[in-house]
Design a protein around this motif. Structure first.
Motif, short mmCIF file in Angstrom:
data_model
loop_
_atom_site.label_atom_id
_atom_site.label_comp_id
_atom_site.label_asym_id
_atom_site.label_seq_id
_atom_site.Cartn_x
_atom_site.Cartn_y
_atom_site.Cartn_z
N VAL A 87 0.80 -1.31 -0.01
CA VAL A 87 -0.05 0.09 0.08
C VAL A 87 1.05 1.21 -0.08
N ASN A 124 -5.00 -5.49 2.15
CA ASN A 124 -4.44 -5.22 3.24
C ASN A 124 -5.15 -4.20 3.97
N ASN A 128 -3.50 0.16 -3.02
CA ASN A 128 -3.11 -1.12 -2.86
C ASN A 128 -2.42 -1.82 -4.03
#
Length: 145
Positions: free
Chosen positions: A37, A75, A69
């Protein structure tokens, strides 16, 4: 003297050998290095705290940052942290340089973070305010979920 048939066979053989060596050292699909990220873009502006204020006692530093991301996995984004020079950080009277996100971000997904800080600029000229500096970047705090 070699005949044309032998020369042609030798050329084909050399092409096959060179091609095989090239294929051995190269892959058909490149290795993609995912970064996780990241902040893909951001902008900031400094100006009056509100449109009716013309004094320089307080200034607002606002920003918009897009997190992306750049991975093949989901994430969880905890927060985004703004990096400020000490000269600017020492004038912050309202706001925080850490902005909670608390979001599960899918692969290749984007999310926009907005924030602002209020700065004490009493007694400063426009040039002194400009000389305080600006946002130096951002960090993204994530964890795998």
């Amino acid at each position: 003297m070699p005949n044309k048939k032998n020369v042609g066979s030798i050329i084909v053989f050399l092409i096959v050998v060179v091609g095989a060596l090239w294929l051995q050292n190269h892959k058909w699909s490149p290795d993609i290095q995912h970064k996780g990220v990241v902040i893909s873009s951001w902008n900031s502006a400094m100006g009056a705290v509100d449109e009716n204020t013309t004094n320089l006692y307080k200034q607002k530093l606002s920003f918009t940052a897009t997190i992306w991301n750049d991975s093949t996995e989901k994430n969880y984004v905890n927060d985004v942290k703004m990096k400020l020079p000490d000269s600017l950080h020492s004038h912050v009277i309202s706001g925080n340089s850490v902005f909670p996100v608390n979001l599960l971000l899918s692969p290749a997904a984007y999310y926009e973070v907005k924030g602002e800080l209020i700065l004490d600029t009493k007694g400063m000229t426009k040039q002194e305010i400009v000389n305080l500096g600006n946002i130096q970047g951002f960090t993204v705090e994530t964890e795998k979920k």
